[in-house]
Design a protein around this motif. Structure first.
Motif, short mmCIF file in Angstrom:
data_model
loop_
_atom_site.label_atom_id
_atom_site.label_comp_id
_atom_site.label_asym_id
_atom_site.label_seq_id
_atom_site.Cartn_x
_atom_site.Cartn_y
_atom_site.Cartn_z
N VAL A 33 0.83 -1.19 0.00
CA VAL A 33 0.00 0.00 0.00
C VAL A 33 0.87 1.26 0.00
CG1 VAL A 33 -1.73 1.31 1.28
CG2 VAL A 33 -1.89 -1.18 1.16
N ALA A 34 1.92 1.24 0.83
CA ALA A 34 2.76 2.42 0.98
C ALA A 34 3.76 2.59 -0.16
CB ALA A 34 3.50 2.35 2.32
N GLY A 35 3.99 1.51 -0.91
CA GLY A 35 4.97 1.59 -1.99
C GLY A 35 6.41 1.48 -1.54
N ASN A 36 6.65 0.93 -0.34
CA ASN A 36 8.02 0.76 0.14
C ASN A 36 8.35 -0.72 0.34
OD1 ASN A 36 6.44 0.23 2.37
ND2 ASN A 36 7.44 1.70 3.72
N GLN A 37 7.84 -1.56 -0.57
CA GLN A 37 8.04 -2.99 -0.47
C GLN A 37 9.51 -3.36 -0.69
OE1 GLN A 37 6.47 -1.19 -2.75
NE2 GLN A 37 5.77 -2.44 -4.47
N PRO A 38 9.95 -4.45 -0.05
CA PRO A 38 11.32 -4.91 -0.26
C PRO A 38 11.45 -5.57 -1.63
CG PRO A 38 10.14 -6.50 1.05
CD PRO A 38 9.19 -5.34 0.84
N ASP A 39 12.69 -5.87 -2.00
CA ASP A 39 12.93 -6.59 -3.26
C ASP A 39 12.52 -8.05 -3.15
OD1 ASP A 39 14.65 -4.55 -4.97
OD2 ASP A 39 15.36 -4.45 -2.90
N LEU A 40 12.75 -8.65 -1.98
CA LEU A 40 12.46 -10.06 -1.74
C LEU A 40 11.84 -10.21 -0.36
CD1 LEU A 40 15.86 -11.41 -3.03
CD2 LEU A 40 13.69 -12.33 -3.85
N ALA A 41 11.03 -11.25 -0.21
CA ALA A 41 10.46 -11.56 1.10
C ALA A 41 10.30 -13.07 1.22
CB ALA A 41 9.11 -10.87 1.28
N GLN A 42 10.38 -13.55 2.44
CA GLN A 42 10.17 -14.96 2.73
C GLN A 42 8.69 -15.17 3.04
OE1 GLN A 42 12.29 -16.32 6.20
NE2 GLN A 42 11.96 -18.48 5.76
N VAL A 43 8.05 -16.06 2.29
CA VAL A 43 6.61 -16.31 2.44
C VAL A 43 6.39 -17.81 2.47
CG1 VAL A 43 4.37 -16.15 1.29
CG2 VAL A 43 5.86 -14.15 1.39
N GLU A 44 5.57 -18.27 3.39
CA GLU A 44 5.25 -19.69 3.46
C GLU A 44 4.41 -20.10 2.26
OE1 GLU A 44 4.49 -20.73 8.02
OE2 GLU A 44 4.07 -18.63 7.50
N PHE A 45 4.56 -21.35 1.85
CA PHE A 45 3.84 -21.84 0.67
C PHE A 45 2.35 -21.57 0.77
CE2 PHE A 45 7.34 -25.26 0.23
CZ PHE A 45 8.05 -24.48 -0.66
N PHE A 46 1.77 -21.83 1.95
CA PHE A 46 0.31 -21.73 2.07
C PHE A 46 -0.18 -20.30 1.89
CE2 PHE A 46 1.42 -20.79 6.53
CZ PHE A 46 0.56 -19.73 6.80
N GLN A 47 0.71 -19.32 2.06
CA GLN A 47 0.29 -17.93 2.00
C GLN A 47 0.34 -17.35 0.59
OE1 GLN A 47 -0.95 -16.54 4.65
NE2 GLN A 47 -1.22 -14.42 4.01
N ILE A 48 0.98 -18.03 -0.35
CA ILE A 48 1.14 -17.48 -1.71
C ILE A 48 -0.20 -17.18 -2.36
CG2 ILE A 48 1.95 -18.04 -4.04
CD1 ILE A 48 4.41 -19.33 -2.77
N PRO A 49 -1.21 -18.08 -2.34
CA PRO A 49 -2.49 -17.73 -2.94
C PRO A 49 -3.13 -16.49 -2.33
CG PRO A 49 -2.36 -20.09 -2.62
CD PRO A 49 -1.20 -19.50 -1.89
N SER A 50 -2.95 -16.27 -1.03
CA SER A 50 -3.52 -15.08 -0.39
C SER A 50 -2.89 -13.81 -0.96
CB SER A 50 -3.30 -15.16 1.12
OG SER A 50 -3.95 -16.28 1.68
N PHE A 51 -1.61 -13.84 -1.25
CA PHE A 51 -0.97 -12.68 -1.87
C PHE A 51 -1.45 -12.50 -3.31
CE2 PHE A 51 2.00 -12.76 1.65
CZ PHE A 51 2.38 -11.44 1.78
N LEU A 52 -1.69 -13.60 -4.01
CA LEU A 52 -2.13 -13.48 -5.40
C LEU A 52 -3.52 -12.85 -5.50
CD1 LEU A 52 -0.88 -16.84 -6.93
CD2 LEU A 52 0.13 -14.57 -7.13
N VAL A 53 -4.39 -13.18 -4.56
CA VAL A 53 -5.72 -12.58 -4.56
C VAL A 53 -5.61 -11.05 -4.48
CG1 VAL A 53 -7.81 -12.33 -3.17
CG2 VAL A 53 -6.90 -14.58 -3.65
N GLU A 54 -4.57 -10.57 -3.82
CA GLU A 54 -4.38 -9.13 -3.65
C GLU A 54 -3.40 -8.54 -4.67
OE1 GLU A 54 -6.46 -8.10 -1.76
OE2 GLU A 54 -6.84 -9.58 -0.22
N ASN A 55 -3.10 -9.27 -5.76
CA ASN A 55 -2.13 -8.78 -6.75
C ASN A 55 -0.80 -8.46 -6.11
OD1 ASN A 55 -3.51 -9.01 -9.15
ND2 ASN A 55 -4.28 -6.92 -9.14
N GLY A 56 -0.39 -9.24 -5.13
CA GLY A 56 0.76 -8.86 -4.32
C GLY A 56 2.09 -9.38 -4.76
#
Length: 473
Positions: A117-140
């Motif tokens: 939202v703020a536009g200060n996202q990192p280049d890389l982040a560690q995300v658990e497998f189960f959470q990837i679809p949740s990010f995709l729903v949000e175009n993340g």
């Protein structure tokens, strides 16, 4: 000495080799997520205007040859900088700075969504497998297939690679995972008259009842992890369940399929009969002490549990052994998983080309993987070759009764289903499962009903995201 982990030839039902994304290989609603992503991004408070749907974003060019960049990697591993420094020493033009954040469900994922939202996202982040679809729903997330990730697919264990394959794209580079293993006190098994680890769940149930009866309830084969959705999902996966499937643009949720009901009906009487320990919550001090004393003799957990067991009982080598999970009679051998994470690139990050280069190095360079094992305590690495050559694979291990336990884990990975898919609201689903099972244990009610309640709540969550969803039953 190093020990070969896999024999030549196919591994598991789908074999090995390059695992390219494709809807026919997986049951996730790839198209459904893509179609609904534009509307659901509103949940990010306007982030859609910044990042947009994946396919509509312009490709970010790689850095210029004479340009120096610094990548930021958000992780819950405090020691990851020591691993990144190996890379930094050899790549003066692409430096990596690891920033420690809370674990995902402890605030880390909220921080990531806020950064979008703020536009200060990192280049890389560690995300658990189960959470990837949740990010995709949000175009993340960025589709890393657009930045060369697929060139490396053949170097990864297929079942791990597929955990990040969605919507015809690829959204993460696997880092580690946790094949479910059966850790047990071999000395107590001998004392209890059990002998070796049970090979079927029926044998497990018989042994659990026998230990509880013979010791008057003062000792138990295992503590029941009340409300632990990760543990339950792994065991349902092993039984052949598929909680989430898709067809024709619609999610189908099925927590009460035949396999999941079999799992629930297996554990319910063991819990209600007190054949399992309910006094010491898993992860509590009392539970760790019971493992040391041997009043609890088993821990069914991801392979990363080896380091925890060793750290909890360091002065008593030879008391513990490891085996694959007990199996269901009449079914093909299957194993399950608990845990696993990937390196992802959040939408709008400035250097996706360079991020993919580092992420691939992190997961497949032997020095990096060995450093993650020794410094970060990672679970099962993402590449067959680096597991075979890792510092963890040293042949007979005195702590684990001179077993080559790395080879035992490797054998189990051949039988992990590659078709398992996580749903788009898993954080809430895990809460629903935990609440329902804690109530069922406290009230002595049906575990199948607990699954059904979690299913109803999960369907409502998915519907609130604007996705098409139905119940399988």
């Amino acid at each position: 000495m190093k020990v070969p982990l896999h024999s030549p030839g196919p591994v598991g039902p789908t074999g090995r080799g390059p695992a390219l994304p494709g809807p026919s290989r997986r049951g996730l609603l790839r198209a459904g997520l893509a179609a609904s992503a534009v509307g659901s991004v509103a949940a990010l408070g306007g982030c859609a205007a910044t990042v947009g749907p994946v396919g509509e974003r312009p490709l970010v060019p790689p850095k210029a040859p004479d340009e120096n960049v610094t990548l930021t990697y958000w992780t819950w591993w405090p020691a990851l900088q020591a691993v990144a420094d190996i890379w930094n020493a050899e790549h003066p033009d692409i430096q990596v700075r690891a920033v420690t954040i809370p674990g995902g469900l402890d605030g880390g994922y909220a921080k990531m969504f806020n950064s979008l939202v703020a536009g200060n996202q990192p280049d890389l982040a560690q995300v658990e497998f189960f959470q990837i679809p949740s990010f995709l729903v949000e175009n993340g997330l960025e589709d890393l297939g657009r930045y060369g990730a697929l060139d490396h697919a053949h170097l990864y264990d297929e079942w791990q690679w597929l955990q990040a394959a969605h919507i015809g794209g690829h959204y993460g580079i696997p880092v580690d995972s946790g094949p479910l293993m059966y850790f047990h006190r071999s000395d107590k098994y001998e004392e209890w008259g059990i002998g070796e680890a049970p090979t079927t769940w029926e044998e497990y149930a018989d042994a659990a009842r026998r230990v509880a009866a013979d010791t008057g309830g003062s000792e138990h084969i295992e503590s029941f992890p009340v409300g632990d959705a990760d543990w339950l999902a792994g065991l349902c996966m092993q039984a052949g369940a598929r909680w989430f499937t898709t067809e024709g643009g619609e999610w189908t949720v099925d927590f009460v399929d035949e396999a999941s009901v079999r799992v629930a009906e297996f554990w319910e009487p063991l819990v209600h009969e007190r054949a399992l320990d309910l006094t010491h919550a898993v992860w509590s001090n009392g539970w760790f002490q019971a493992l040391q004393r041997g009043t609890i003799g088993t821990w069914t957990v991801g392979s990363w549990g080896d380091a925890i067991i060793r750290g909890n009982d360091p002065d008593n080598p030879g008391r513990w052994k490891v085996a694959g999970l007990p199996q269901w009679p009449g079914e093909p051998r299957r194993e399950g998983t608990w845990g696993g994470s990937a390196s992802v690139v959040l939408s709008g990050a400035p250097h996706p080309h360079e991020a993919v280069l580092f992420a691939h190095w992190l997961s497949t360079d032997q020095r990096a993987v060995d450093a993650m094992i020794t410094e970060c305590g990672i679970g099962w690495a993402a590449s067959e070759q680096v597991n075979e050559d890792s510092v963890r694979n040293r042949g007979a291990d005195p702590f684990f009764s001179d077993q080559n336990y790395t080879g035992i884990i490797a054998d189990a990975t051949r039988h992990i289903p590659s078709e398992w898919v996580w749903g788009p609201t898993l954080s809430r689903t895990k809460n629903h499962i935990g609440d329902a099972f804690r109530a069922a244990v406290a009230d002595g009610t049906s575990f199948v009903d607990a699954l059904a309640a979690a299913q109803r709540n999960t369907i409502e969550d998915i519907r609130h995201k604007g996705l098409s969803v139905r119940s399988a039953s």
